[in-house]
Design a protein around this motif. Structure first.
Motif, PDB file in Angstrom:
ATOM      1  N   PRO A 168       0.851  -1.199   0.000  1.00 28.68           N
ATOM      2  CA  PRO A 168       0.000   0.000   0.000  1.00 28.68           C
ATOM      3  C   PRO A 168       0.883   1.244   0.000  1.00 28.68           C
ATOM      4  CG  PRO A 168      -0.049  -1.095   2.145  1.00 28.68           C
ATOM      5  CD  PRO A 168       0.673  -2.015   1.213  1.00 28.68           C
ATOM      6  N   THR A 169       0.395   2.304  -0.609  1.00 31.84           N
ATOM      7  CA  THR A 169       1.197   3.521  -0.767  1.00 31.84           C
ATOM      8  C   THR A 169       1.683   4.059   0.574  1.00 31.84           C
ATOM      9  OG1 THR A 169      -0.037   4.070  -2.764  1.00 31.84           O
ATOM     10  CG2 THR A 169       1.226   5.846  -1.736  1.00 31.84           C
ATOM     11  N   TRP A 170       0.820   4.023   1.608  1.00 33.40           N
ATOM     12  CA  TRP A 170       1.212   4.582   2.901  1.00 33.40           C
ATOM     13  C   TRP A 170       2.378   3.811   3.514  1.00 33.40           C
ATOM     14  CZ3 TRP A 170       1.273   1.548   7.187  1.00 33.40           C
ATOM     15  CH2 TRP A 170       0.510   0.373   7.168  1.00 33.40           C
ATOM     16  N   ARG A 180       2.779   9.545   1.165  1.00 28.09           N
ATOM     17  CA  ARG A 180       3.082   9.146  -0.212  1.00 28.09           C
ATOM     18  C   ARG A 180       4.561   9.328  -0.523  1.00 28.09           C
ATOM     19  NH1 ARG A 180      -0.865  12.107  -4.205  1.00 28.09           N
ATOM     20  NH2 ARG A 180       0.234  10.786  -5.703  1.00 28.09           N
TER      21      ARG A 180
END
Length: 277
Positions: free
Chosen positions: A171-173, A218
Motif C-alpha cells: 500500500p502507498t502509505w 506518499r
C-alpha cells in the motif's frame, strides 16, 4: 548527449540487449486480443506486453513568455553543446530533470550556476546498492568508469527496486512510510554526501513541519523524481545554488520567492534577487 548515448550503448552491450532490438523499424499498427499483434514495415510479430516509448518530449517546448522578459542570452536545453560559451558568466538553469542536472553540472565547472525549480522534487540514486555501501560514492564517476559499471548486476540499478512486484504490491502509505524512515536515517550519512543530500531533499519536500499528511505518507510518490545524483556532488562542494519556489523574471535576471534552498526549507518564503548573463 554524447555521454548519455555512450552510456546507453555500454548498458545494452553489458546486458546483451542488442540481440533483442530491431533498429530502423517503423510500427504500422498494434492490436490486442490474447496477445499484441504488432505490424511493422519489416513484418509482423506477437508480444505479451507493449510499451509505447515514442518520446513525448522529442519536440522542444517553447520557452515561456515570463522567462522571455529576461533580455540576456536564453537557450533551450536541446541547443546545448558544451560549456564553452558560459565561461565566467552567471547562469540560471531552469528545471531539475536529468538533462538539467547534467547541463548544470558541466556549466558549474566554468561559471556561477544557479538551478531553479518551481516545485519541490526528489533525487534518486541510479545505483542503489553501491551508493549505500561505498563511502564518498560519486555517481558520475561510476557511469564513466568501466571497472565500476561493468561489475554491476541488474539488482544494483534503481529500476530493480522500483519495478519490484513486492514493492509495487505494498500500500502507498507503507511504501511512503518506509521511504520517510530511510530518509531520516540516511540524512546523517556524512561519508555518503550524495545519499545524505538525497534524503535531505526528500525530507525538505515531504517531511517538513505542517506538511499535508497525504503528501507525507506518499513521500516520493507524490512528486517528481530525478534519477541523477550528479547535481548533488556539486551542491556538496558548493559549486551551485539550488532554489525552489516561484520566480519573477526581469530584464537583468529574476526575483525568487524561495521556499527551499540547497535542501533547507524556510518557514516563510525568502525573497532573493539574482542577475544573470
Amino acid at each position: 548527449k554524447a555521454e548519455y548515448a555512450a552510456y546507453l550503448e555500454k548498458y545494452a552491450r553489458h546486458f546483451n540487449l542488442y540481440e533483442h532490438i530491431q533498429f530502423e523499424t517503423t510500427v504500422r499498427e498494434a492490436k490486442l486480443q490474447d496477445k499484441w499483434t504488432i505490424t511493422t514495415d519489416k513484418g509482423t510479430l506477437e508480444a505479451d506486453s507493449l510499451i509505447v516509448a515514442t518520446g513525448s518530449n522529442h519536440v522542444p517546448k517553447a520557452i515561456p513568455e515570463n522567462i522571455r522578459k529576461f533580455k540576456g542570452h536564453v537557450f533551450h536545453s536541446s541547443e546545448y553543446q558544451n560549456n564553452e560559451k558560459f565561461k565566467g558568466q552567471k547562469v540560471l538553469v531552469v528545471g531539475i530533470g536529468e538533462s538539467a542536472a547534467d547541463i548544470a553540472a558541466e556549466i558549474a565547472d566554468v561559471a556561477e550556476c544557479t538551478v531553479w525549480s518551481r516545485r519541490p522534487f526528489v533525487f534518486a540514486p541510479r545505483f542503489t546498492r553501491i551508493n549505500f555501501f561505498t563511502p564518498h560514492f560519486e555517481e558520475f564517476k561510476a557511469i564513466t568508469t568501466p571497472e565500476i559499471y561493468e561489475s554491476c548486476q541488474v539488482a544494483d540499478f534503481l529500476e530493480a527496486a522500483t519495478t519490484s512486484r513486492v514493492a509495487n504490491s505494498l500500500p502507498t502509505w507503507l511504501y511512503g512510510g518506509a521511504r520517510q524512515v530511510a530518509w531520516r536515517i540516511t540524512s546523517g550519512f556524512k561519508e555518503h554526501p550524495e545519499l545524505s543530500l538525497m534524503a535531505r531533499w526528500g525530507r525538505a519536500a515531504f517531511a517538513y513541519k505542517g506538511v499535508d499528511p497525504r503528501l507525507y505518507w506518499r513521500a516520493d510518490q507524490a512528486g517528481w523524481v530525478t534519477k541523477n545524483a550528479r547535481l548533488l556532488s556539486l551542491q556538496a562542494t558548493g559549486k551551485c545554488d539550488i532554489v525552489v519556489g516561484e520566480a519573477e523574471f526581469h530584464e537583468k535576471g529574476a526575483t525568487f520567492h524561495v521556499v527551499i534552498q540547497n535542501c533547507e526549507r524556510y518557514a516563510q518564503p525568502q525573497v532573493i534577487t539574482k542577475e544573470f548573463d
